[in-house]
Enzyme design. Structure first.
Site, PDB file in Angstrom:
ATOM      1  N   CYS A 214       0.652  -1.550  -0.074  1.00  0.00           N
ATOM      2  CA  CYS A 214      -0.210   0.241   0.131  1.00  0.00           C
ATOM      3  C   CYS A 214       0.824   1.219   0.155  1.00  0.00           C
ATOM      4  CB  CYS A 214      -1.152   0.219   0.989  1.00  0.00           C
ATOM      5  SG  CYS A 214       0.022   0.203   2.762  1.00  0.00           S
TER       6      CYS A 214
ATOM      7  N   CYS B 272       2.784   1.866   2.783  1.00  0.00           N
ATOM      8  CA  CYS B 272       4.399   0.430   2.781  1.00  0.00           C
ATOM      9  C   CYS B 272       5.322   1.738   2.666  1.00  0.00           C
ATOM     10  CB  CYS B 272       3.847  -0.319   2.394  1.00  0.00           C
ATOM     11  SG  CYS B 272       2.612  -1.721   2.858  1.00  0.00           S
TER      12      CYS B 272
ATOM     13  N   ASP C 132      -2.203 -34.203 -13.369  1.00  0.00           N
ATOM     14  CA  ASP C 132      -1.618 -35.129 -11.384  1.00  0.00           C
ATOM     15  C   ASP C 132      -2.615 -34.793 -10.587  1.00  0.00           C
ATOM     16  OD1 ASP C 132      -0.093 -35.622  -9.987  1.00  0.00           O
ATOM     17  OD2 ASP C 132      -0.090 -33.568  -9.092  1.00  0.00           O
TER      18      ASP C 132
ATOM     19  N   ASP D 148       1.308 -30.510 -10.662  1.00  0.00           N
ATOM     20  CA  ASP D 148       1.946 -28.763  -9.625  1.00  0.00           C
ATOM     21  C   ASP D 148       3.036 -29.467  -8.928  1.00  0.00           C
ATOM     22  OD1 ASP D 148       1.272 -30.855  -7.497  1.00  0.00           O
ATOM     23  OD2 ASP D 148       1.199 -29.436  -6.205  1.00  0.00           O
TER      24      ASP D 148
ATOM     25  N   ASP E 233       6.289 -33.469 -11.851  1.00  0.00           N
ATOM     26  CA  ASP E 233       5.131 -33.827 -13.053  1.00  0.00           C
ATOM     27  C   ASP E 233       5.668 -32.959 -14.131  1.00  0.00           C
ATOM     28  OD1 ASP E 233       3.017 -34.377 -11.891  1.00  0.00           O
ATOM     29  OD2 ASP E 233       2.871 -33.029 -10.593  1.00  0.00           O
TER      30      ASP E 233
END
Lengths: 736, 51
Positions: free
Chosen positions: A23, A26, A424, A611, A615
């Site tokens: 933001c 920040c 998967d 994932d 794979d």
């Protein structure tokens, strides 16, 4: 840890990735915190890139930047120094585009006055001015095309950039000649406008890819790349993963992933290997066990001796497998390249034929060259250069808004052609998290007791129990005390005078005589003083949208297949639930790769969705690949598509968008060819003046862009996604 | 028509000034943090000075 580069006058600069910046406030907090550090000259936080650039005086020691940021609540991550700095290709394209835009605007201004009828003297002055503006602009902005054309020609090939370069250069040379001779027509405007339109296409294409890559890299940066290393003198240090060498002692806290392959020195814990092997249940490890990088440490801290450097670990082995599989993929040629391969020779042949024909008929070389240039300009793939990228940019943008990131346009083209989907299991079709079966029927008292023990463990089954209990009333049993975890066995606690155990049946019911052919160990039991109180059975939570996605893929006429590293019963159960007939269990990464290769050899085009590390080699062999954002870094970087939201709906959505985009690309190419078919006879007949060329070029580009924009509205109005339609049907079915 | 003799060069010079300004902004990093720039305008006091 601070990879810095020297800037002027004994100053150094570094860019740190700070993911916590989110933001405007920040920005101020970070900047004022750093401004207070002694030696820091300048700090600038970037909200878009979530990083901070710090410049400091080059002294003996770098200032306490990292510590300051961490203390302010914005821990910086080890920056990947190679990727820092602005993207050079992007800035070159934007600069070239702005110069071309400036030049074409000004030349067009002059050209319009010429077309509206100035006298001959003024016209020559305007042409000369146009030449002055066009020369630097063509030289500067056209470099992108000349370079690519030259590289293609040197290898004896031709691409879209060859006719562009020749057309632009010839048009410019001829126009300069005409300007000097006082001729009525000059093609400066056409040449610069051509470059402008083509640069728009290129820049959009590049920006789209850069954005997707940045987003994926951003995900990678969310996971710290550092490791706590124990030195020989007993002190600890935080080092980047790349600096780990064999023999170092690495401390892996509970909940961290193992950074390198190694051997456990001390500690007893359980490892979640699902990202590596696809197996769902944790494996107990103790001193002496060999462990692989990428596994997740669940229950207790481990001291691990690194056996290889990070670059040689299991992860790197996967990368090698991928590189070996990459060959099949590179055989794919993009639609635009295929079109160019047909188109460029045709354009060249037509221009040369027109030149020869006009010269032999009239004997006027100047006229013949003028017509040849007109042919080159009018057929130059202005619309063709925009036809493909503009559709892909809009499709990518649309998917981006819905949480699917596309790595490059070619992936969209490949996705449109798939006929098999390979899933998967763990982490893709399921969330990789077990869930208590029959949650609503479990005995409330037993569940509360079990959940109280489970709250002390990170074992997936324990978490599932805690989650199931939290969903009901969530009150823990206050009488439970002295909870201890026995990795591989379970949890033990005291409740008043009783010993309560939650875990493996053989361990928890130890006081009963052991029955070697006893009940299957898949479940977890709760026992008080060795007496069975309750048995819990778990299944895996399906990823949201998994059913819909499979139905939608089927609806599009695709075969669905599951390849999993998990055990046969688990895979068979899930396949049965989802109604998938073809599945294979206990596959190693090589096995998945081999299966994808054999699919490709049989002429299938497979979409691989997965994932895990296991794979990733299959990704490279698949026609196109997709990964959830929870995937391992390597997988995410290798996948063509990454979806950020949890639901698997992203798969059918991407497929529908890719197919629609493919349709629009073919329409656009047809429009471009049609336009050429109409315009070419006029050009060959010598009827194309600069005014006609300008109108035709902008007209065809506008039509192509307008057609591409249809991607955004038509599916929503007329063609709802198949997944949504299927869901509506299913809903009706249930209502009946 | 003699008015064109200085109006046209003038317009081109102005165009070049605009182009140069854009290229300078690009090089200077003005376009690197569009989200941040939108937030910074709301800061009350002056932040740390720019380079």
């Amino acid at each position: 840890m601070l990879a810095s580069r020297p800037v002027a006058d004994g100053q150094r600069e570094a860019r740190l990735s700070v993911p916590a910046i989110h933001c405007g406030a920040c920005l101020r907090t970070v900047e004022s915190a750093l401004a207070g550090v002694d030696g820091v000259l300048h700090a600038r936080a970037n909200l878009t890139g979530r990083n901070v650039t710090v410049r400091w005086r080059d002294g003996s020691l770098p200032p306490a930047i990292v510590e300051t940021l961490a203390a302010a609540g914005y821990p910086p991550h080890l920056a990947d120094s190679a990727r820092d700095g602005p993207d050079p290709v992007q800035s070159e394209l934007v600069r070239a585009l702005s110069v071309a835009g400036f030049a074409s605007g000004n030349i067009m201004l002059l050209s319009v006055s010429v077309w509206s009828g100035t006298d001959a003297a003024m016209r020559d002055v305007f042409h000369a001015l146009s030449a002055l503006i066009a020369l630097p602009a063509l030289a500067y902005s056209g470099r992108v095309f000349y370079r690519s054309a030259w590289q293609a020609l040197r290898r004896g090939r031709t691409n879209m950039d060859v006719p562009i370069s020749i057309g632009v250069a010839l048009a410019f040379a001829l126009s300069v000649y005409d300007t000097i001779e006082g001729g009525p027509h000059a093609y400066f405007d056409a040449a610069v406008m051509l470059l402008l339109f083509l640069l728009v296409g290129r820049t959009l294409d590049h920006a789209m890819r850069a954005r997707a890559h940045a987003a994926v890299e951003g995900l990678a940066r969310l996971s710290p790349r550092g490791v706590v290393v124990e030195r020989e003198d007993g002190t600890t240090a935080y080092l980047p993963v790349g600096e780990i060498v064999p023999g170092m002692t690495v401390i892996v806290a509970a909940g961290d992933r193992l950074p390198v392959d190694g051997r456990v020195l001390s500690g007893v814990s359980q490892l979640d290997r699902s990202l590596v092997t696809g197996e769902n249940l944790p494996v107990p490890v103790s001193a002496g066990a060999v462990v692989e990088a990428g596994t997740l440490n669940l229950s207790a801290p481990l001291r691990v001796e690194a056996s290889v450097a990070a670059g040689d670990s299991f992860l790197a082995e996967i990368v090698r497998l991928m590189a070996a599989a990459e060959g099949g993929r590179s055989a794919y040629r993009r639609i635009a390249d295929r079109a160019a391969a047909l188109y460029a020779p045709f354009v060249h042949a037509t221009a040369i034929l027109a030149l020869v024909a006009w010269f032999s008929v009239t004997g006027d070389l100047h006229l013949a060259i003028t017509i040849a240039v007109a042919v080159l300009i009018i057929t130059c793939p202005c619309a063709l250069g925009l036809a493909v990228p503009i559709v892909q940019v809009i499709a990518t943008r649309r998917l981006f808004d819905r949480g699917v990131m596309v790595k490059d346009g070619a992936a969209l083209e490949r996705l449109a052609g798939v006929d098999v989907v390979v899933f998967d299991k763990t982490g893709t079709l399921t969330l990789g998290v077990p869930r208590l079966r029959d949650r609503d029927h479990a005995d409330a008292k037993a569940l509360a007791l079990a959940a109280t023990l489970a709250a002390y463990s990170r074992h997936p089954h324990a978490r599932a129990l805690a989650a199931a209990h939290a969903a009901r009333d969530g009150r823990l049993d206050p009488a439970v005390a002295d909870v201890r975890e026995y990795p591989g066995d379970g949890l033990e606690a005291r409740r008043n005078a009783d010993v309560v155990r939650l875990g493996r049946a053989a361990w928890a019911l130890a006081r009963q005589p052991r029955d070697p052919a006893g009940p299957a160990e898949a479940g977890t039991v709760l026992a008080v003083n060795g007496r069975l109180v309750a048995a819990f059975v778990f299944d895996e939570a399906l990823r949201a949208g998994a059913r819909d996605a499979i139905a939608a893929f089927r609806g599009e006429g695709l075969d669905v297949e599951i390849l999993s590293g998990d055990h046969e019963p688990a895979v068979a159960g899930l396949a049965g639930t989802l109604g998938v007939v073809r599945f294979r269990a206990a596959m190693r990464p090589e096995g998945k790769l081999a299966r994808l290769n054999s699919l490709a050899a049989a002429g299938h085009k497979a979409l691989m969705i997965g994932d895990g590390l296991n794979d990733t080699p299959a990704f490279a062999a698949a026609h196109v690949s997709m990964a959830p954002s929870s995937a391992v870094d390597v997988g995410r970087n290798a996948a063509d598509f990454v979806f950020l939201r949890e639901s698997l709906d992203a798969g059918p959505l991407a497929l529908a968008t890719a197919r629609r985009a493919g349709q629009l690309i073919r329409q656009n190419l047809a429009i471009a060819v049609l336009y050429n078919g109409v315009a070419l006879p006029f050009a060959i007949a010598g009827l194309v003046t600069p005014l006609v060329a300008a109108l035709a070029m902008s007209g065809s580009s506008l039509i192509v862009v307008a057609n591409a924009l249809r991607l955004d509205w038509r599916p929503r109005r007329k063609r709802p996604l198949r997944a949504a339609a299927w869901r509506a049907e299913a809903g009706e079915g249930l209502a009946r | 028509m003699s008015v064109l003799a200085y109006l046209i060069p003038l317009s081109i010079v102005l165009g070049i000034v605009g182009l140069a300004a854009f290229l300078w902004c690009l090089k200077n990093g003005q376009y690197e943090d569009l989200d941040g720039a939108a937030e910074r305008v709301l800061f009350d006091e002056d932040g740390p000075a720019g380079p």
